[in-house]
Enzyme design. Structure first.
Site, PDB file in Angstrom:
ATOM      1  N   LYS A   1      -9.498  -2.649   0.768  1.00  0.00           N
ATOM      2  CA  LYS A   1      -8.612  -2.935  -0.378  1.00  0.00           C
ATOM      3  C   LYS A   1      -8.923  -4.372  -1.029  1.00  0.00           C
ATOM      4  CE  LYS A   1      -5.137   0.349   0.823  1.00  0.00           C
ATOM      5  NZ  LYS A   1      -3.996   0.903   1.576  1.00  0.00           N
TER       6      LYS A   1
ATOM      7  N   PHE B   1      -0.801  -6.233   0.251  1.00  0.00           N
ATOM      8  CA  PHE B   1      -0.495  -5.680   1.690  1.00  0.00           C
ATOM      9  C   PHE B   1      -1.302  -4.275   1.886  1.00  0.00           C
ATOM     10  CE2 PHE B   1       3.002  -7.848   4.337  1.00  0.00           C
ATOM     11  CZ  PHE B   1       2.926  -8.974   3.582  1.00  0.00           C
TER      12      PHE B   1
ATOM     13  N   ASN C   1       9.034   6.664   0.220  1.00  0.00           N
ATOM     14  CA  ASN C   1       8.553   6.363   1.794  1.00  0.00           C
ATOM     15  C   ASN C   1       9.510   5.613   2.762  1.00  0.00           C
ATOM     16  OD1 ASN C   1       7.923   3.551   1.297  1.00  0.00           O
ATOM     17  ND2 ASN C   1       6.827   4.258  -0.309  1.00  0.00           N
TER      18      ASN C   1
END
Ligand code: PMT
Length: 399
Positions: A337, A323, A210
């Protein structure tokens, strides 16, 4: 950002070829908002001139103990009073010896002895001089006296030799000085940070990855170090340079990152997952390059271990920070999350704000709710996150 805004610095320059880097350092300090008084020893002025520093700092440069421009003839007192810090860069072997013995026979050494603020020195000398028992003794005396020693680094030396004794680069010294001024909210904590992308090989030349640059993770490593913590950084393939004093482990795949983290996580108090970890990897990695044909191709993927979730689920888990980079519905996904992985704190950012660039805009999610930070440069965001973690730890009695 002007990290040194309002700070008053004395920059001492002694005799060494690294004195040329002090000019760049003066420029960085001034650019960052500091008021700089440059003081050169006689030998320092053999390498760079007072005029250079006068031009860069916009203030007179000093070198004479008896300088008549100082109305009371007490330059050693007047320049040191009101200074937030004295930084000597380069600090020659001779000057370090003088400091260690309290000698005061020129303006800079007298000013250092008369100062009532911290002293930071950046040694620069030939490797044999650095390793000489006399220099070792002087350095250990200076450390005992509370002087902060920055570097030196190892590498090519102006004399043609290779070894310890190179002065740190101007940017590294600038970072060390800005770090010096940060509150030590994480003093003595052991912090592990993951950063950058992971790369999942498909064949000899291709893979899944990514666009994470590692900038956010490295800014956080710097901010955490500046807050007084011991930092271990586990990072995927990035081109960022390691902040001084940070221990770095390079990995490529998620499985390697997982192994590097699990090997060391028992020894850490805080774990921060900044890495953009690939959730899946190819079920099979081909040893050779896959050859093209005209048929559609399907790649079977298998899930990777969730490093952060596994760390947070350990018995006696460290304080865990995650994060979340999202392209939409940031609040819903980031808080989701946090709850799913059982994390104390999640830093949510939109990919369009955080990925690749030098700035970011984030929202911190914790049990108390949400706390926006930025937009700001990544180092400023990182310092805000560190302050928030420090407050949370102080609040839950983990101090
Ligand atoms: O590197 P930059 O260019 O500066 O960009 C910074 C960033 C955008 C990558 C960074 O700010 C960021 O948001 N990182 C998290 C990226 C992400 O989308 O994470 P995630 O939602 O896939 O995972 C959530 C958390 O679990 C993260 O802390 C991640 O490190 C962790 N995780 C995820 C999957 C996995 N297999 N293991 C993990 O540890």
């Amino acid at each position: 950002m002007a990290e040194l805004n309002g700070k008053r610095l004395v920059l001492g320059v002694t005799g060494g070829i690294a004195a040329y880097k002090a000019a760049e350092l003066a420029r960085l300090f001034v650019k960052d908002g500091a008021e700089v008084n440059a003081v050169l020893t006689q030998s320092g002025a053999q390498f760079v001139t007072p005029a250079t520093f006068q031009a860069l700092t916009g203030k007179p440069a000093w070198s004479d103990l008896w300088d008549a421009r100082m109305p009371d003839s007490m330059a050693h007192i007047d320049l040191s009073r009101g200074a937030d810090v004295v930084v000597v860069a380069p600090a020659s072997a001779d000057f370090l010896a003088k400091l260690a013995h309290g000698l005061a026979d020129d303006l800079l050494s007298t000013l250092c002895l008369a100062r009532d603020c911290p002293l930071l020195v950046a040694p620069a000398m030939n490797r044999q001089m650095w390793e000489n028992p006399a220099t070792r003794r002087n350095i250990s005396q200076l450390l005992q006296d509370g002087v902060i020693v920055l570097g030196p680094a190892s590498g090519d030396q102006a004399c043609g030799e290779i070894g310890m004794g190179r002065m740190l680069e101007a940017m590294e010294l600038h970072d060390a000085v800005t770090g010096f001024f940060q509150p030590k909210m994480l003093a003595r904590r052991r912090v592990m940070i993951t950063a950058g992308p992971t790369f999942e090989a498909l064949d000899a030349v291709r893979g899944l990855t990514n666009l994470s640059s590692g900038k956010m993770g490295f800014a956080l490593a710097r901010a955490v170090r500046d807050a007084g913590a011991e930092v271990t950084l586990v990072c995927g393939p990035v081109t960022q340079s390691t902040p001084a004093g940070v221990t770095r482990f390079d990995v490529t795949s998620t499985q390697e990152m997982h192994a590097a983290v699990m090997q060391r996580v028992a020894a850490c108090d805080i774990f921060i997952g900044v890495a953009a970890v690939a959730d899946y990897r190819p079920a099979e990695t081909m040893r050779d390059k896959i050859k093209k044909d005209d048929k559609p191709m399907q790649i079977a993927l298998v899930p990777n271990p969730d490093i952060l979730a596994e760390v947070a689920a350990r018995p006696g888990a460290p304080f865990c920070v995650g994060f979340a980079a999202e392209s939409r519905d940031l609040e819903k996904y980031a808080e989701g999350k946090r709850q799913k992985k059982n994390l104390a704190l999640v830093v949510g950012n939109l990919v369009q704000d955080g990925l690749g660039g030098d700035g970011n805009s984030v929202i911190l999610f914790d049990e108390q709710g949400k706390h926006p930070l930025g937009p700001a440069p990544k180092i400023e965001i990182a310092r805000g996150i560190v302050a928030h973690i420090g407050q949370m730890l102080a609040g839950d009695g983990r101090e």
